[in-house]
Design a protein around this motif. Structure first.
Motif, PDB file in Angstrom:
ATOM      1  N   ILE A  64       2.888  27.167 -12.698  1.00  0.00           N
ATOM      2  CA  ILE A  64       1.854  26.586 -11.847  1.00  0.00           C
ATOM      3  C   ILE A  64       0.495  26.843 -12.498  1.00  0.00           C
ATOM      4  CG2 ILE A  64       0.809  26.549  -9.545  1.00  0.00           C
ATOM      5  CD1 ILE A  64       3.367  27.773  -8.450  1.00  0.00           C
ATOM      6  N   ILE A  65      -0.336  25.801 -12.540  1.00  0.00           N
ATOM      7  CA  ILE A  65      -1.692  25.916 -13.072  1.00  0.00           C
ATOM      8  C   ILE A  65      -2.651  25.392 -12.013  1.00  0.00           C
ATOM      9  CG2 ILE A  65      -3.300  25.259 -14.893  1.00  0.00           C
ATOM     10  CD1 ILE A  65      -0.916  24.799 -16.742  1.00  0.00           C
ATOM     11  N   MET A  66      -3.589  26.248 -11.598  1.00  0.00           N
ATOM     12  CA  MET A  66      -4.604  25.860 -10.624  1.00  0.00           C
ATOM     13  C   MET A  66      -5.946  25.718 -11.350  1.00  0.00           C
ATOM     14  SD  MET A  66      -5.624  25.421  -7.378  1.00  0.00           S
ATOM     15  CE  MET A  66      -4.420  26.223  -6.303  1.00  0.00           C
ATOM     16  N   ILE A  67      -6.571  24.537 -11.247  1.00  0.00           N
ATOM     17  CA  ILE A  67      -7.872  24.305 -11.881  1.00  0.00           C
ATOM     18  C   ILE A  67      -8.933  24.211 -10.786  1.00  0.00           C
ATOM     19  CG2 ILE A  67      -9.205  22.841 -13.437  1.00  0.00           C
ATOM     20  CD1 ILE A  67      -6.538  21.769 -14.526  1.00  0.00           C
ATOM     21  N   ASP A  68      -9.655  25.301 -10.583  1.00  0.00           N
ATOM     22  CA  ASP A  68     -10.742  25.354  -9.599  1.00  0.00           C
ATOM     23  C   ASP A  68     -11.994  25.916 -10.253  1.00  0.00           C
ATOM     24  OD1 ASP A  68     -11.920  24.918  -7.214  1.00  0.00           O
ATOM     25  OD2 ASP A  68     -10.854  26.464  -6.088  1.00  0.00           O
ATOM     26  N   ALA A  69     -12.072  25.798 -11.555  1.00  0.00           N
ATOM     27  CA  ALA A  69     -13.187  26.279 -12.370  1.00  0.00           C
ATOM     28  C   ALA A  69     -12.969  25.715 -13.777  1.00  0.00           C
ATOM     29  CB  ALA A  69     -13.228  27.814 -12.396  1.00  0.00           C
ATOM     30  N   PRO A  70     -13.968  25.812 -14.656  1.00  0.00           N
ATOM     31  CA  PRO A  70     -15.277  26.429 -14.461  1.00  0.00           C
ATOM     32  C   PRO A  70     -16.204  25.541 -13.637  1.00  0.00           C
ATOM     33  CG  PRO A  70     -15.168  25.439 -16.628  1.00  0.00           C
ATOM     34  CD  PRO A  70     -13.800  25.280 -16.026  1.00  0.00           C
ATOM     35  N   ARG A  71     -17.465  25.955 -13.561  1.00  0.00           N
ATOM     36  CA  ARG A  71     -18.441  25.180 -12.787  1.00  0.00           C
ATOM     37  C   ARG A  71     -18.594  23.782 -13.376  1.00  0.00           C
ATOM     38  NH1 ARG A  71     -23.395  29.102 -13.454  1.00  0.00           N
ATOM     39  NH2 ARG A  71     -22.393  29.175 -15.493  1.00  0.00           N
ATOM     40  N   GLY A  72     -18.823  22.829 -12.473  1.00  0.00           N
ATOM     41  CA  GLY A  72     -18.944  21.452 -12.929  1.00  0.00           C
ATOM     42  C   GLY A  72     -19.860  20.626 -12.053  1.00  0.00           C
ATOM     43  N   TYR A  73     -20.967  21.240 -11.615  1.00  0.00           N
ATOM     44  CA  TYR A  73     -21.853  20.532 -10.689  1.00  0.00           C
ATOM     45  C   TYR A  73     -23.303  20.444 -11.176  1.00  0.00           C
ATOM     46  CZ  TYR A  73     -22.529  25.414  -9.264  1.00  0.00           C
ATOM     47  OH  TYR A  73     -22.752  26.775  -9.259  1.00  0.00           O
ATOM     48  N   PHE A  74     -23.543  20.790 -12.464  1.00  0.00           N
ATOM     49  CA  PHE A  74     -24.866  20.564 -13.045  1.00  0.00           C
ATOM     50  C   PHE A  74     -24.685  20.333 -14.547  1.00  0.00           C
ATOM     51  CE2 PHE A  74     -24.114  25.118 -13.045  1.00  0.00           C
ATOM     52  CZ  PHE A  74     -24.581  25.555 -14.281  1.00  0.00           C
ATOM     53  N   PRO A  75     -25.606  19.610 -15.185  1.00  0.00           N
ATOM     54  CA  PRO A  75     -25.397  19.129 -16.566  1.00  0.00           C
ATOM     55  C   PRO A  75     -25.043  20.201 -17.585  1.00  0.00           C
ATOM     56  CG  PRO A  75     -27.295  18.036 -15.586  1.00  0.00           C
ATOM     57  CD  PRO A  75     -26.881  19.100 -14.614  1.00  0.00           C
ATOM     58  N   GLU A  76     -25.633  21.384 -17.488  1.00  0.00           N
ATOM     59  CA  GLU A  76     -25.396  22.423 -18.481  1.00  0.00           C
ATOM     60  C   GLU A  76     -24.147  23.249 -18.204  1.00  0.00           C
ATOM     61  OE1 GLU A  76     -27.268  22.709 -21.335  1.00  0.00           O
ATOM     62  OE2 GLU A  76     -27.985  20.799 -20.545  1.00  0.00           O
TER      63      GLU A  76
END
Length: 281
Positions: free
Chosen positions: A197-209
């Protein structure tokens, strides 16, 4: 994964208190149900039995999780319905190999759902890893230095189509420095295991940098396709309402492999690849 600076507890808000109690009670029921299920039988991951860790360690982790959430002022980022989607599969496969992109206040819950299995968290922020592990030293986490930025998401798709080492006919992760979407900087324990099982809840992805989840999605797809053991790899992707997550999921995890969607969470079942096609989907 939820981090503390994103949530503030407002005791004067009756609605918030009610929601917090609902989540607390539901989490306790989930863990209690899991304890009952594992007491009556031992279920192995796809491919047969594995050597379990000390059973007492699994129970201790579950009890620690109950104590943590009974006294916590924060709640998991995912809704109870989203959590249930992953929990049901974890319960059927545990003890298994569970890889989680992200580390947060819900990590103790995920680890407690996989007693005697291997649960590994991959987190981008080393200071946050220290903060979480200080309060939950039983968790196992590695730091990842991503080499992507969310603002490059479109360019990375073009790179994938033009770079031979990104091609599904050759797809590999360890040592793949030419493909910018390959997570080639991980520790050996990530590459040496086949993840059920692989859960993808990261890394951050809500700002350009921010690193974005492009490389995590691509690498999860490659791991799943390269699986040698019988059975599928279950891949969960959170925040699918965002454009990048949605586009990359359809490109690498494939709509045909999507078995269920709840809220902002998609569940894919990806079989091992028998023929090397020119595209992932």
């Amino acid at each position: 994964m939820l981090k503390s600076h994103k949530h503030k507890f407002k005791p004067e808000n009756p609605w918030f208190l009610a929601m917090a109690m609902v989540v607390l009670i539901s989490s306790a029921l989930l863990i209690a149900s899991f304890l009952r299920g594992n007491a009556s039988s031992i279920v192995f991951c796809n491919g047969g039995p594995r050597r379990p860790a000390n059973a007492a360690n699994g129970t201790e982790l579950q009890l620690e999780a109950i104590l943590h959430y009974a006294t916590s002022k924060v709640i998991p980022q995912q809704t109870i319905d989203e959590i249930r989607l992953s929990y049901d599969v974890l319960r059927s496969l545990s003890p298994c190999n569970f890889l989680v992109f992200g580390l947060g206040h819900d990590s103790l819950m995920w680890a407690s759902f996989n007693p005697r299995g291997t649960t590994l968290f991959l987190e981008e922020d080393p200071k946050w890893v220290q903060t979480v592990l200080k309060n939950a030293p039983g968790l196992h986490a590695n730091t990842v230095n991503y080499r992507t930025k969310l603002s490059h998401a479109n360019d990375l798709l073009s790179h994938y189509r033009n770079e031979r080492d990104c091609s599904p006919t050759k797809s590999f992760i360890r040592g793949n420095s030419r493909c910018k979407l390959a997570l080639n900087m991980l520790q050996d324990e990530v590459y040496d295991k086949e993840w059920d099982i692989i859960m993808i809840d990261a890394p951050r992805g809500y700002f350009p940098e921010a690193p974005g989840r492009m490389a995590a999605i691509y690498s999860a797809a490659v791991m799943a396709r390269n699986r040698k053991s019988p059975g599928v790899t279950h891949v969960y992707l959170h925040d699918v309402e965002r454009k990048v997550e949605k586009v990359y999921a359809k490109t690498f995890l494939c709509k045909k492999n999507l078995v269920k969607a709840v809220g902002r969470l998609w569940h894919f079942e990806i079989p091992p690849t028998t023929t090397m096609n020119s595209t992932f989907c």
